[in-house]
Design an enzyme around this catalytic site. Structure first.
Site, mmCIF file in Angstrom:
data_model
loop_
_atom_site.group_PDB
_atom_site.id
_atom_site.type_symbol
_atom_site.label_atom_id
_atom_site.label_comp_id
_atom_site.label_asym_id
_atom_site.label_seq_id
_atom_site.Cartn_x
_atom_site.Cartn_y
_atom_site.Cartn_z
ATOM 1 N N GLY A 57 -21.755 -140.448 37.764
ATOM 2 C CA GLY A 57 -21.643 -141.038 36.431
ATOM 3 C C GLY A 57 -20.870 -140.153 35.470
ATOM 4 N N ILE A 58 -21.091 -138.856 35.528
ATOM 5 C CA ILE A 58 -20.295 -137.917 34.718
ATOM 6 C C ILE A 58 -18.982 -137.628 35.427
ATOM 7 C CG2 ILE A 58 -20.164 -135.557 33.793
ATOM 8 C CD1 ILE A 58 -23.287 -135.607 33.753
ATOM 9 N N ASP A 195 -24.850 -130.899 23.218
ATOM 10 C CA ASP A 195 -25.750 -130.689 22.085
ATOM 11 C C ASP A 195 -24.944 -130.484 20.801
ATOM 12 O OD1 ASP A 195 -28.022 -130.737 23.808
ATOM 13 O OD2 ASP A 195 -27.498 -128.713 24.450
ATOM 14 N N HIS A 222 -30.826 -125.801 26.870
ATOM 15 C CA HIS A 222 -30.491 -127.229 26.923
ATOM 16 C C HIS A 222 -31.678 -128.054 27.417
ATOM 17 C CE1 HIS A 222 -28.219 -130.884 27.205
ATOM 18 N NE2 HIS A 222 -28.555 -131.006 28.488
HETATM 19 N N1 LIG Z 1 -25.573 -130.250 30.727
HETATM 20 C C1 LIG Z 1 -25.666 -131.419 30.130
HETATM 21 O O1 LIG Z 1 -25.544 -131.508 28.913
HETATM 22 C C2 LIG Z 1 -25.887 -132.665 30.939
HETATM 23 C C3 LIG Z 1 -25.655 -133.919 30.348
HETATM 24 C C4 LIG Z 1 -25.832 -135.062 31.114
HETATM 25 C C5 LIG Z 1 -26.261 -134.964 32.439
HETATM 26 N N2 LIG Z 1 -26.475 -133.730 32.978
HETATM 27 C C6 LIG Z 1 -26.885 -133.583 34.374
HETATM 28 O O2 LIG Z 1 -25.746 -133.766 35.206
HETATM 29 C C7 LIG Z 1 -26.177 -134.177 36.520
HETATM 30 C C8 LIG Z 1 -25.367 -135.357 37.000
HETATM 31 O O3 LIG Z 1 -25.592 -136.486 36.205
HETATM 32 P P1 LIG Z 1 -24.886 -137.908 36.547
HETATM 33 O O4 LIG Z 1 -25.330 -138.865 35.508
HETATM 34 O O5 LIG Z 1 -23.438 -137.711 36.777
HETATM 35 O O6 LIG Z 1 -25.597 -138.261 37.934
HETATM 36 P P2 LIG Z 1 -25.064 -139.228 39.087
HETATM 37 O O7 LIG Z 1 -26.188 -139.466 40.017
HETATM 38 O O8 LIG Z 1 -24.389 -140.418 38.493
HETATM 39 O O9 LIG Z 1 -23.931 -138.360 39.809
HETATM 40 C C9 LIG Z 1 -24.223 -137.193 40.483
HETATM 41 C C10 LIG Z 1 -23.242 -137.049 41.608
HETATM 42 O O10 LIG Z 1 -23.564 -135.844 42.299
HETATM 43 C C11 LIG Z 1 -23.319 -136.089 43.669
HETATM 44 N N3 LIG Z 1 -24.010 -135.125 44.520
HETATM 45 C C12 LIG Z 1 -25.296 -135.115 44.929
HETATM 46 N N4 LIG Z 1 -25.507 -134.067 45.752
HETATM 47 C C13 LIG Z 1 -24.329 -133.409 45.862
HETATM 48 C C14 LIG Z 1 -23.909 -132.265 46.571
HETATM 49 N N5 LIG Z 1 -24.746 -131.572 47.350
HETATM 50 N N6 LIG Z 1 -22.630 -131.891 46.440
HETATM 51 C C15 LIG Z 1 -21.771 -132.575 45.655
HETATM 52 N N7 LIG Z 1 -22.118 -133.678 44.973
HETATM 53 C C16 LIG Z 1 -23.379 -134.088 45.075
HETATM 54 C C17 LIG Z 1 -23.816 -137.514 43.900
HETATM 55 O O11 LIG Z 1 -23.278 -138.057 45.096
HETATM 56 C C18 LIG Z 1 -23.293 -138.188 42.641
HETATM 57 O O12 LIG Z 1 -22.015 -138.749 42.847
HETATM 58 C C19 LIG Z 1 -27.670 -134.455 36.371
HETATM 59 O O13 LIG Z 1 -28.394 -133.352 36.844
HETATM 60 C C20 LIG Z 1 -27.866 -134.598 34.874
HETATM 61 O O14 LIG Z 1 -29.180 -134.315 34.469
HETATM 62 C C21 LIG Z 1 -26.305 -132.593 32.250
HETATM 63 O O1 LIG Z 2 -31.071 -135.804 28.974
HETATM 64 C C1 LIG Z 2 -30.671 -135.652 30.129
HETATM 65 O O2 LIG Z 2 -31.425 -135.696 31.103
HETATM 66 C C2 LIG Z 2 -29.206 -135.465 30.384
HETATM 67 C C3 LIG Z 2 -28.577 -134.411 29.524
HETATM 68 O O3 LIG Z 2 -29.193 -133.178 29.648
HETATM 69 C C4 LIG Z 2 -28.447 -134.821 28.081
HETATM 70 O O4 LIG Z 2 -28.730 -134.008 27.213
HETATM 71 O O5 LIG Z 2 -28.028 -135.956 27.839
#
Ligand SMILES: NC(=O)c1ccc[n+]([C@@H]2O[C@H](COP(=O)([O-])OP(=O)(O)OC[C@H]3O[C@@H](n4cnc5c(N)ncnc54)[C@H](O)[C@@H]3O)[C@@H](O)[C@H]2O)c1
Ligand SMILES: O=C(O)C[C@H](O)C(=O)O
Length: 358
Positions: A57-58, A195, A222
């Site tokens: 998704g990201i 953030d 975070h």
């Molecule tokens: N730091 C931040 O501010 C922030 C913000 C939003 C989301 N996130 C985090 O980012 C992460 C991803 O979120 P998302 O919405 O994209 O999730 P998502 O499920 O849509 O995508 C995650 C991707 O990671 C892949 N993946 C899983 N295991 C893997 C591996 N071993 N190697 C490589 N790829 C792998 C999956 O196949 C998938 O395509 C989550 O942990 C979420 O909590 C962090």
């Molecule tokens: O809130 C979450 O789980 C995803 C991310 O860390 C965010 O701040 O949006």
């Protein structure tokens, strides 16, 4: 129907070879077995960037934004699923970067070799009712494996870590790098840019300003109370009422949960996160290029507090983090928030360290 000329035939043959490459050899590099190369020639000046978790998704919108970035010459897209489609799709964009896709663990090393920046949004997202820490059991192992690959294949790369819980995954990455002797704290950054992006947006709404003119430092970590907006240091300077401060602090600390609940089981922030990650990676790239005065908030190894990791403003340069700024003067409200943040952060850091040292 008109027959193509022999010149046109050659051009069509070249395009066909391009779409169905036999085993493409990149100039000066060895081609990974079964790898998807979407352009055989690269070589234009710029940086090499890998996105790990690029089909997620990201990952997908982030890959698109990095493809647009003129500082990127090579873009590697790695995931355990769906990278052929994402790579084919993004490679049709008429921007400079050469895009290559890598699928599955056996192609991780090819994906990482020679990278200047590795951005990691791999891992599972939250569902309503979960905390970021509830993701630890799955995401800790994913981050550990990916960082082992980085230590082996591109130990000098700048790492932008997005996978949650960031408060623990950054210490995990540091421990992995320490174990193999490649740890450089200047090159490991937990991405807390979302953030800041949220804080700028929400504060601008309250003040009736353009969010692009607003700068809110957000420090700590975070997750929940560890996200500490310093509203006394907002630029342009302003005075907020106690009610506005309570509202803004709560909304910034719970911005992630606001999105998780609105998505109702379909994941967490992806689009605003891709925007924030692309903005942060661009700052790292400008630093690498040698631009002066590139300053952003990030969660890094730090001596700003007694904790080994803390988010604050950092200056980015050719070596990664070149300076970490202290928190500046805090008011009573922020000092109370800081104590709460440190208490929770200490546990999250220890949990990450223990995961690798166990
Ligand atoms: N730091 C931040 O501010 C922030 C913000 C939003 C989301 N996130 C985090 O980012 C992460 C991803 O979120 P998302 O919405 O994209 O999730 P998502 O499920 O849509 O995508 C995650 C991707 O990671 C892949 N993946 C899983 N295991 C893997 C591996 N071993 N190697 C490589 N790829 C792998 C999956 O196949 C998938 O395509 C989550 O942990 C979420 O909590 C962090
Ligand atoms: O809130 C979450 O789980 C995803 C991310 O860390 C965010 O701040 O949006």
């Amino acid at each position: 129907m008109q027959q193509p000329t022999s010149g046109a035939n050659q051009r069509i043959a070249r395009i066909a070879a391009h779409l169905h490459p036999p085993t493409l050899q990149i100039e000066g590099e060895s081609s990974g077995l079964g790898r998807m190369d979407c352009r055989a020639k690269g070589g234009s000046p710029g940086f090499k960037v890998a996105v790990l978790g690029a089909a997620g998704g990201i990952g997908q919108p982030l890959a698109m934004l990095m493809k647009i970035n003129p500082l990127v010459s090579v873009l590697h897209l790695y995931d355990v699923v769906n990278t052929p489609g994402v790579t084919a799709d993004i490679s049709h964009m008429d921007t400079n970067a050469v895009v290559r896709g890598f699928l599955g663990q056996q192609q991780l090393e090819d994906a990482l070799a020679g990278m200047d920046i590795v951005i990691i949004p791999a891992g599972v997202p939250r569902k309503p009712g979960m905390t970021r820490d509830d993701l630890f059991n799955i995401n800790a192992g994913i981050v550990k494996t990916l960082c082992e690959g980085i230590a082996k294949c591109c130990p000098k790369a700048i790492v932008n870590l997005i996978s949650n819980p960031v408060n623990s995954t950054v210490p995990i990455a540091a421990e992995v790098f320490k174990k193999v002797g490649t740890y450089d704290p200047k090159r490991l950054l937990g991405v807390t840019m979302l953030d800041v992006v949220r804080a700028n947006t929400f504060v601008a709404e309250v003040l009736g300003l353009d969010p692009r003119e607003v700068d809110v430092p957000v420090v700590g970590g975070h997750a929940g109370v560890t996200i500490l907006p310093l509203l006394s240091q907002v630029k342009p300077s302003c005075s907020l009422t106690p009610t506005e401060i309570d509202y803004l602090t709560d909304r910034i600390q719970n911005g992630g949960t606001e999105v998780v609940e609105a998505k109702a089981g379909a994941g967490s922030a992806t689009l605003s996160m891709a925007y924030a990650a692309a903005k942060f990676a661009d700052a790292c790239l400008r630093g690498l290029r040698g631009d002066a005065g590139v300053i952003e908030c990030a969660y890094v190894a730090s001596t700003v507090t007694e904790l080994p990791f803390f988010a604050s403003k950092v200056r980015l340069g050719r070596a990664g983090i070149e300076e970490i700024y202290s928190l500046g003067p805090l008011n009573e409200y922020e000092r109370t928030g800081l104590e709460k943040a440190k208490k929770e952060l200490a546990g999250s850091i220890q949990k990450g360290v223990s995961f690798v040292r166990k």
